[in-house]
Design an enzyme around this catalytic site. Structure first.
Site, PDB file in Angstrom:
ATOM      1  CB  SER A  86      78.467  70.850   8.108  1.00  0.00           C
ATOM      2  OG  SER A  86      78.917  71.755   9.082  1.00  0.00           O
ATOM      3  CD  GLU A 141      86.077  69.909   6.392  1.00  0.00           C
ATOM      4  OE1 GLU A 141      85.200  70.800   6.347  1.00  0.00           O
ATOM      5  OE2 GLU A 141      85.870  68.725   6.070  1.00  0.00           O
ATOM      6  CG  HIS A 156      82.925  73.282   6.344  1.00  0.00           C
ATOM      7  ND1 HIS A 156      83.028  72.009   6.854  1.00  0.00           N
ATOM      8  CD2 HIS A 156      81.698  73.735   6.718  1.00  0.00           C
ATOM      9  CE1 HIS A 156      81.927  71.710   7.509  1.00  0.00           C
ATOM     10  NE2 HIS A 156      81.093  72.724   7.431  1.00  0.00           N
TER      11      HIS A 156
END
Length: 514
Positions: free
Chosen positions: A183, A304, A398
């Site tokens: 990320s 995600e 995610h």
């Protein structure tokens, strides 16, 4: 006991692995050093105990909507520019490969003390693992007229240099360093790869759910001005340095409630600064000569967006908004009508929120990572994590892959996202692939070529698919050849209606995060 350039440290043996926690790589970034580039730590006499995690960078807690899914421990103290080392063989003779981990958290949250990031499994498999803490939020990424930009990114560079100078004493090889992040940590990794100051420090890199990017400077300034207005002070580093740390965190959390990876809005981010970040990093990596000899492992999770939309029920709200939400996503991605129409045709049973989420995910992650792989065939490897969480609605969201990569899937912190009963075999396969890549530069499937191989990690044995996202990528490629329509003319609705819709969406995010 190991000697570093600033003094000796004493770690602990845990399950056959030597662990050193809380080693300072830079001085505490407060007082005269607040909002300033990192400085070397003061040397110490004697042996410094490295048995516990050091202080974490100042950060607001996760909101009630996200706290059930994400762990973010807080260790009080000023000495937050520290790192941790897991090694199977401390001493200068081992020359083992090294993994340097940069955590995620939107550059506002997260730390190296999160239990999911325990590096013991890497050390047991012959890799020296280093996890890094760095400044966050306005302390690390605020943009001021009287202070250098990107102090948080400069922290990461200082840590990388510390590793290069000291890792031999912990059994590592400074010529075999893999920089890895997820990320915001992956974005940082990509930016550092393109940075001239980093050349020669990194042999390989892993980008998990993040692509090299920089933030619009005005977007960061708006966040700083929003905070300054609430604090009733000038938007300068000098004024912000005089604000109590806890008050600054509360105001930062309030100012950031209307921002979202899906909806955009003012946010903290890395900016082009003419020095550490001289230009757009994706362009430098795809069109220039930056880090041409660095091998890349890159990928994403299938869903995600579900971590961004499921907590608190925002996914259902976007579904109810329908065409208005889709228009907002088009404006966010600057997409023509052909893009959402194409997604509808490819996914006829999908709701609006899924279309919006996949569009934004492709725009922010998959398309730029494909572009980066296209520029480096033969030395890039792509993957997709497709195993769905056992928790309702999250899917392959995610950050779900992290417990599998680190071999920490059995921890309570990993189960907060994965639920109970995550397949141990999947964790073994992913962790082994990362170890192979860090050690040899080959994770175990074909490098990127004209057939577009992507390793799929799901239930059962991992499989290699060829061009699994080609149809979606073709929509963006076609759209990029068309003239860009003005923002207010992209959606079907008038510009004022779209702006009002985006405001309603952001208010929804703010209400959920409160």
């Amino acid at each position: 006991m190991v000697s570093t350039t600033h003094g000796a440290v004493r770690g602990r043996f845990e399950r056959g692995t030597a662990v050193f926690r809380g080693i300072p790589y830079a001085a505490p970034p407060f007082g005269a050093l607040r909002f300033r580039p990192p400085r070397p730590p003061e040397p110490w006499d004697g042996v410094r105990d490295a048995g516990a995690f050091g202080p974490t960078a100042p950060k607001p807690p996760y909101s009630e909507a996200f706290a059930p899914y994400l762990s973010d421990p807080v260790v009080p103290g000023d000495d937050c520019l520290n790192l941790n080392v897991w090694t199977p063989e401390p001493g200068p003779g081992a020359r083992l490969p090294v993994l340097v981990w940069l955590h995620g958290g939107a550059l506002t949250r997260g730390s190296s003390a999160v239990p999911v990031y325990d590096g013991g499994a890497f050390a047991r498999d012959g890799v020296v693992c280093v996890s890094v803490g760095y400044r966050l939020g306005v302390e690390g990424y605020g943009l001021f007229p009287d202070a250098p930009p990107n102090p948080g990114l400069r922290d990461q560079l200082a840590a990388l240099r510390w590793v290069h100078e000291n890792i031999t004493a912990f059994g590592g090889d400074p010529g075999r360093i893999t920089l890895c992040g997820q990320s915001a940590g992956a974005i940082s990794t990509g930016v550092l790869l393109a940075a001239p100051h980093t050349q020669g420090l990194v042999r390989r890199a892993v980008l998990q759910s993040g692509a090299p990017e920089v933030c619009d400077r005005d977007k960061v300034r708006r966040m700083v001005r929003r905070m300054a207005t609430r604090l009733r002070i000038p938007a300068t580093a000098e004024a912000f340095a005089g604000v109590d740390r806890d008050l600054l965190l509360r105001v930062q959390a309030e100012a950031g409630r209307l921002s979202s990876p899906v909806l955009g809005g003012p946010a903290f981010g890395i900016v082009v600064d003419g020095d550490l970040v001289p230009c757009d990093p994706l362009k430098a990596l795809t069109e220039g000569t930056a880090a041409r000899d660095v091998e890349l492992l890159m990928g994403w999770t299938r869903d995600e967006y579900r971590l961004w939309l499921v907590p608190g029920g925002l996914l259902e709200r976007i579904d109810r908004l329908g065409a208005v939400a889709l228009a907002g996503a088009m404006a966010r991605c600057r997409a023509s009508h052909d893009v959402p129409r194409g997604y509808r045709a490819l996914h006829p049973g999908a709701g609006t929120a899924e279309i919006v989420g996949q569009m934004v995910t492709d725009h922010l992650l998959r398309a730029p990572l494909h572009r980066l792989a296209d520029a480096r065939p033969g030395s890039s490897y792509l993957y997709e994590f497709a195993w769905p969480s056992r928790l309702p609605g999250l899917g392959a969201c995610h950050a779900l892959e992290l417990g599998f990569v680190f071999g920490t899937g059995d921890t309570p912190e990993s189960r907060k996202l994965a639920g109970e009963g995550a397949p141990r075999e999947l964790g073994e396969a992913m962790h082994a692939a990362w170890v192979r890549f860090v050690t040899h530069g080959d994770p175990g499937w074909p490098a990127w070529n004209a057939r577009y191989p992507v390793r799929i990690f799901d239930d059962g044995e991992p499989d290699t698919a060829y061009g699994p996202r080609d149809a979606e990528m073709a929509l963006w490629s076609a759209a990029s050849t068309l003239p860009q329509a003005p923002r207010t003319a992209v959606p079907r609705a008038p510009g004022a209606e779209v702006a009002a819709a985006m405001r309603r969406l952001r208010r929804s995010v703010g209400a959920l995060r409160r």
